[in-house]
Motif scaffolding. Sequence first.
Motif, PDB file in Angstrom:
ATOM      1  N   HIS A   1      67.306 -31.826  16.705  1.00  0.00           N
ATOM      2  CA  HIS A   1      67.868 -31.599  18.050  1.00  0.00           C
ATOM      3  C   HIS A   1      68.966 -30.539  18.051  1.00  0.00           C
ATOM      4  CE1 HIS A   1      65.509 -35.010  19.366  1.00  0.00           C
ATOM      5  NE2 HIS A   1      66.070 -35.767  18.447  1.00  0.00           N
ATOM      6  N   ASP A   2      68.743 -29.470  17.305  1.00  0.00           N
ATOM      7  CA  ASP A   2      69.718 -28.381  17.181  1.00  0.00           C
ATOM      8  C   ASP A   2      69.315 -27.227  18.107  1.00  0.00           C
ATOM      9  OD1 ASP A   2      71.507 -26.443  16.452  1.00  0.00           O
ATOM     10  OD2 ASP A   2      71.150 -26.590  14.295  1.00  0.00           O
ATOM     11  N   VAL A   3      69.656 -27.339  19.392  1.00  0.00           N
ATOM     12  CA  VAL A   3      69.276 -26.347  20.398  1.00  0.00           C
ATOM     13  C   VAL A   3      69.979 -25.018  20.155  1.00  0.00           C
ATOM     14  CG1 VAL A   3      69.347 -25.792  22.861  1.00  0.00           C
ATOM     15  CG2 VAL A   3      68.752 -28.107  22.118  1.00  0.00           C
ATOM     16  N   LYS A   4      71.197 -25.079  19.701  1.00  0.00           N
ATOM     17  CA  LYS A   4      71.982 -23.864  19.471  1.00  0.00           C
ATOM     18  C   LYS A   4      71.274 -22.918  18.505  1.00  0.00           C
ATOM     19  CE  LYS A   4      76.573 -22.528  17.759  1.00  0.00           C
ATOM     20  NZ  LYS A   4      77.857 -23.064  17.215  1.00  0.00           N
ATOM     21  N   ASN A   5      70.777 -23.434  17.391  1.00  0.00           N
ATOM     22  CA  ASN A   5      70.108 -22.590  16.406  1.00  0.00           C
ATOM     23  C   ASN A   5      68.694 -22.199  16.840  1.00  0.00           C
ATOM     24  OD1 ASN A   5      71.913 -21.923  14.308  1.00  0.00           O
ATOM     25  ND2 ASN A   5      71.819 -24.012  13.509  1.00  0.00           N
ATOM     26  N   ILE A   6      68.055 -23.033  17.661  1.00  0.00           N
ATOM     27  CA  ILE A   6      66.740 -22.660  18.196  1.00  0.00           C
ATOM     28  C   ILE A   6      66.867 -21.398  19.049  1.00  0.00           C
ATOM     29  CG2 ILE A   6      64.951 -23.314  19.863  1.00  0.00           C
ATOM     30  CD1 ILE A   6      65.157 -26.154  18.841  1.00  0.00           C
ATOM     31  N   ARG A   7      67.906 -21.329  19.857  1.00  0.00           N
ATOM     32  CA  ARG A   7      68.126 -20.150  20.693  1.00  0.00           C
ATOM     33  C   ARG A   7      68.421 -18.914  19.843  1.00  0.00           C
ATOM     34  NH1 ARG A   7      71.748 -23.086  25.469  1.00  0.00           N
ATOM     35  NH2 ARG A   7      69.961 -24.056  26.536  1.00  0.00           N
ATOM     36  N   ARG A   8      69.128 -19.098  18.760  1.00  0.00           N
ATOM     37  CA  ARG A   8      69.390 -17.976  17.864  1.00  0.00           C
ATOM     38  C   ARG A   8      68.108 -17.481  17.206  1.00  0.00           C
ATOM     39  NH1 ARG A   8      74.752 -20.537  14.921  1.00  0.00           N
ATOM     40  NH2 ARG A   8      76.296 -19.894  16.487  1.00  0.00           N
ATOM     41  N   VAL A   9      67.240 -18.412  16.853  1.00  0.00           N
ATOM     42  CA  VAL A   9      65.938 -18.035  16.292  1.00  0.00           C
ATOM     43  C   VAL A   9      65.163 -17.197  17.299  1.00  0.00           C
ATOM     44  CG1 VAL A   9      63.685 -18.934  15.585  1.00  0.00           C
ATOM     45  CG2 VAL A   9      65.762 -19.998  14.715  1.00  0.00           C
TER      46      VAL A   9
ATOM     47  N   SER B   1      55.414 -17.192  13.626  1.00  0.00           N
ATOM     48  CA  SER B   1      55.220 -18.320  12.718  1.00  0.00           C
ATOM     49  C   SER B   1      56.531 -18.711  12.046  1.00  0.00           C
ATOM     50  CB  SER B   1      54.180 -17.969  11.652  1.00  0.00           C
ATOM     51  OG  SER B   1      52.916 -17.769  12.228  1.00  0.00           O
ATOM     52  N   GLY B   2      57.287 -17.696  11.603  1.00  0.00           N
ATOM     53  CA  GLY B   2      58.594 -17.989  11.021  1.00  0.00           C
ATOM     54  C   GLY B   2      59.508 -18.665  12.029  1.00  0.00           C
ATOM     55  N   ALA B   3      59.471 -18.177  13.275  1.00  0.00           N
ATOM     56  CA  ALA B   3      60.273 -18.790  14.341  1.00  0.00           C
ATOM     57  C   ALA B   3      59.824 -20.220  14.597  1.00  0.00           C
ATOM     58  CB  ALA B   3      60.152 -17.963  15.618  1.00  0.00           C
ATOM     59  N   SER B   4      58.515 -20.447  14.535  1.00  0.00           N
ATOM     60  CA  SER B   4      57.977 -21.785  14.761  1.00  0.00           C
ATOM     61  C   SER B   4      58.417 -22.759  13.673  1.00  0.00           C
ATOM     62  CB  SER B   4      56.448 -21.722  14.826  1.00  0.00           C
ATOM     63  OG  SER B   4      55.895 -23.002  15.012  1.00  0.00           O
ATOM     64  N   VAL B   5      58.433 -22.290  12.421  1.00  0.00           N
ATOM     65  CA  VAL B   5      58.876 -23.130  11.302  1.00  0.00           C
ATOM     66  C   VAL B   5      60.320 -23.568  11.516  1.00  0.00           C
ATOM     67  CG1 VAL B   5      59.432 -23.141   8.843  1.00  0.00           C
ATOM     68  CG2 VAL B   5      57.289 -22.121   9.629  1.00  0.00           C
ATOM     69  N   LEU B   6      61.188 -22.599  11.767  1.00  0.00           N
ATOM     70  CA  LEU B   6      62.597 -22.917  11.974  1.00  0.00           C
ATOM     71  C   LEU B   6      62.791 -23.742  13.237  1.00  0.00           C
ATOM     72  CD1 LEU B   6      64.005 -19.432  10.996  1.00  0.00           C
ATOM     73  CD2 LEU B   6      64.448 -21.555   9.768  1.00  0.00           C
ATOM     74  N   GLY B   7      62.061 -23.365  14.308  1.00  0.00           N
ATOM     75  CA  GLY B   7      62.180 -24.107  15.553  1.00  0.00           C
ATOM     76  C   GLY B   7      61.767 -25.557  15.407  1.00  0.00           C
ATOM     77  N   ALA B   8      60.678 -25.811  14.662  1.00  0.00           N
ATOM     78  CA  ALA B   8      60.207 -27.190  14.468  1.00  0.00           C
ATOM     79  C   ALA B   8      61.238 -28.023  13.723  1.00  0.00           C
ATOM     80  CB  ALA B   8      58.883 -27.174  13.710  1.00  0.00           C
ATOM     81  N   GLN B   9      61.818 -27.446  12.678  1.00  0.00           N
ATOM     82  CA  GLN B   9      62.803 -28.204  11.908  1.00  0.00           C
ATOM     83  C   GLN B   9      64.096 -28.411  12.698  1.00  0.00           C
ATOM     84  OE1 GLN B   9      63.371 -28.328   7.934  1.00  0.00           O
ATOM     85  NE2 GLN B   9      61.222 -28.151   7.411  1.00  0.00           N
ATOM     86  N   PHE B  10      64.542 -27.390  13.435  1.00  0.00           N
ATOM     87  CA  PHE B  10      65.748 -27.543  14.251  1.00  0.00           C
ATOM     88  C   PHE B  10      65.525 -28.549  15.376  1.00  0.00           C
ATOM     89  CE2 PHE B  10      66.999 -22.964  13.030  1.00  0.00           C
ATOM     90  CZ  PHE B  10      67.727 -23.418  11.934  1.00  0.00           C
TER      91      PHE B  10
END
Length: 460
Positions: A86-94, A73-82
């Motif tokens: 369109h911040d793919v770099k930080n999505i991969r870090r998440v 869920s935490g990953a989903s929150v950050l992933g949705a906002q990133f």
Amino acid sequence: MFQLIKDTFRDKEFIKKTAVIALPVALQSLLNTVVNMIDTMMIGTLGEVTIAAVGLANKVFFVFGLLVFGIASGASVLGAQFWGNHDVKNIRRVLGLSLLIGLAGSLIFVLSGLFCPEFVMRIFTGSEETIRIGAMYLAVVCISYPLTAVTNIYTAILRSMGIVNAPVLISVIAILINVFFNYLLIFGKFGFAAMGVVGAAIATLIARVVECVLILAVVYLRKTALATRLPELFGYSRDFLKEYCRTSLPVVGNEFVWGLGVTMYSLVYGRMINSDSVVATMTIFETFQNLMQVMVMGLSSAATVVVGNTLGSGNKERGWDEGKKLICLQVLVSLLFTVFILLTGAQYVKFYSVSETVSHAVTMVMVVYAIYLTSKNVNLMMIVGLFRGGGDTRIGLIMDLCGVWVIGVPMAVLGGLVLKLPIWWVYAMVNLEEVMKNIVCIRRFRSKKWLNNLNERISG
């Protein structure tokens, strides 16, 4: 209220965006719940003690699932906002950090299930036969936990990016495999030995292996944003780690605080008068409850993604408007389900081969559940959906810390062990926490403090 309903259904873009996520998620939850029902029905033919044993053994998975759900869920929150930015770099870090935490956590549960399953079962019940059967099941099924962690984390982040259909299809395949091997291994069909609860555990393990392999295949064969080289999953800036912890840790804590409270309820149920009947009652009811929750969980998951994407793009006013409309949809769905439960709940129990005492108890618990349903679902929408979508995750931790441990657990002990009330009265007392949550959550929603753009707090 009527104007809000009209505005909600007139907003075609909002309805489409919500439905695209909510319906597949609801379908996936429905399929998972259906297979759990089939599992329970198949195992139910082995007797009430076996139902109770497997139900209590799965409380370990329930606690583990809370850890994974919190991380995902935490990953989903950050992933949705990133993804909104369109911040793919930080999505991969998440993804990378979430997998590290999820796999490390799963090892604790695997080791306890493999090496001391009887000890774990004794936490939940004092019945020796229940402990023996439950330990046999737990020692096998715990091997599937790391696979579940990987699958759920990938699925959550894919969902935050709007990729929802493939995970649903994979769930269908895994469910069919689970049911097929349940039939073969529980009852010993087509030349296989009848293995009872151990067969059910093996069937679950096989399904989880297939599910994990297929989700990774989708990620890499479709070349999604998550199809990345290993080094890109790591390399975290201070701002990133700070925001990950600020957003994700309260979610994990929230799920554990709530989950440990629910586990305490199970401890009480396992020590009430006629404990095997009480545990069988709640095992059957919880399967039904999961069935009723599929759409509201779908809407809540959609809320995290829809509002998270909107806020991540910087549009807070639109996020506020979507929040109101999502609550409106949740209330309408809840009212429909309340009527459905009151009309059909008693018929559901007839699918199980249980005593009249258990059948009556399940029916009464369903009535109590229907009374509280709208309050429960509105709280779920705000805490799990809207507040998390806006990065306001600490409020959920506070709510469940107070609600479960100040109201719910004391009420369970008072009703179940002190006053020795029937299980439906105990369940009614436990759910008084929802009233308190309603008051606080509505005030928090109206304050608009949950409307945050997390991209503004991360650089690099």
